[in-house]
Design an enzyme around this catalytic site. Sequence first.
Site, mmCIF file in Angstrom:
data_model
loop_
_atom_site.group_PDB
_atom_site.id
_atom_site.type_symbol
_atom_site.label_atom_id
_atom_site.label_comp_id
_atom_site.label_asym_id
_atom_site.label_seq_id
_atom_site.Cartn_x
_atom_site.Cartn_y
_atom_site.Cartn_z
ATOM 1 N N ARG A 39 -10.901 8.633 5.432
ATOM 2 C CA ARG A 39 -10.278 8.337 4.130
ATOM 3 C C ARG A 39 -10.969 9.081 2.987
ATOM 4 N NH1 ARG A 39 -8.728 1.908 4.595
ATOM 5 N NH2 ARG A 39 -6.579 2.263 5.242
ATOM 6 N N LYS A 200 0.206 -9.803 17.224
ATOM 7 C CA LYS A 200 1.304 -10.721 16.915
ATOM 8 C C LYS A 200 2.631 -9.993 16.780
ATOM 9 C CE LYS A 200 -1.249 -14.171 14.298
ATOM 10 N NZ LYS A 200 -1.449 -14.634 12.924
ATOM 11 N N GLY A 348 -4.700 2.348 11.067
ATOM 12 C CA GLY A 348 -5.283 1.136 11.628
ATOM 13 C C GLY A 348 -5.950 1.348 12.973
ATOM 14 N N GLY A 371 -1.504 -1.102 7.389
ATOM 15 C CA GLY A 371 -0.489 -1.989 6.813
ATOM 16 C C GLY A 371 0.529 -1.226 5.993
#
Length: 394
Positions: A39, A200, A348, A371
């Site tokens: 980053r 999930k 991620g 995200g």
Amino acid sequence: MVDPVPQLEDLELKDGTRVLVRADFNVPLRDGVIEDDLRITAALPTIKYLRSYGAEIVLCSHLGRPKGKVDPKLSLLPVAVRLSELLGQQVGLAPDVGGYLSTGMIESLQPGDIMMLENLRFEPGEEANDPAFATNLSGLADVYVDDAFGAAHRAHASIVGPPVVLPSAAGRLLAREVEVLGGLLDAPKHPFVAILGGVKVSDKLGVIDALLERCDRILIGGAMAFTFLAARGARVGDSLVQDDQVDHCRKLLESGRIEIPTDVVAAADMTADAQTRHVRADAIPDGLKGFDIGPETAGTYADIISGAATVLWNGPMGVFELEPFAAGTHTVAQAVADCRGFTVIGGGDSASAVRHFGLADRIDHVSTGGGASLEFIELGDLPGLQALRKGSRK
Ligand code: 3PG
Ligand code: MG
């Protein structure tokens, strides 16, 4: 089509133009040491562009989740040090976020100088999108540049505030992310194969819907595969299942384009020295949980990936950080690296996975946002992009 946002070339820059740059320097730290500086390196093109115009550059970012309080462990100092090394130029860190100490440092900047504010989230006004805090930030500069793709899904003060009052543009990194991910939404080459993992299924429902409109196949791995397996009536042993999502997964499977595992690597516990068993995905014995896709599934997925013209991957296939459960993710990562099509990793954990296996250089685009990339794929837009567009219309 994703609506365009203003670009760096649209800004009027001259010697001494003061530019506030929102970056996403939320890097993984261990004991104050940066574990992965992607980053930071990804922000260099924008910083160098602005420097070449003699701008006075004020960088800002969040790091971690200090929740509005000063936490010395989440200081941006390691980032300022690393950036100074990469640029071969001192990047001073202000001890506060727009208070009188940083204001003093900003006043003394010369054309081409670069400094950084302390962690934005040390101030409660950042996440609360407090108007007074946003006004204070905007008052620090003449021009605003947003290069924080990884945080563009957060409607926080530093992201949506400054474009309201300052001439604003997307930095190079943000623009490239939008170009690549927007391209997957607008005009992907087929066959388009998506690979989804993660814990999930409830976090991925919107993304699955958006991808079913565009993809030829979706390959499912990670813990969320067990909710799909349960929907197909499989015995999943003690594997993690989201009971309230089983019916929804059954409907998704009716599309006929979702692939789920046929075999898994199971164990009683998720440990580095676990005794593993290779079992059929529809007959996992009680007492065991699946922690990786099995070799048959990994091979099937690799074959499908090898024939793809476009690949999007988000979420590991298993607990790849632990050796007994790494093989599935490794096989898939290798297949994506070997694929001749255009390959995108959606940030991620899957970005960590391709770096873990030393394959990141062989991927066409590794997104800096986890995200953010999921939300962009799902909704086709992000609060940070909307703010830049609104700002350019003022
Ligand atoms: C990220 O790492 O995903 C971004 O920097 C956003 O961080 P956040 O999830 O704490 O808002
Ligand atoms: Mg390729």
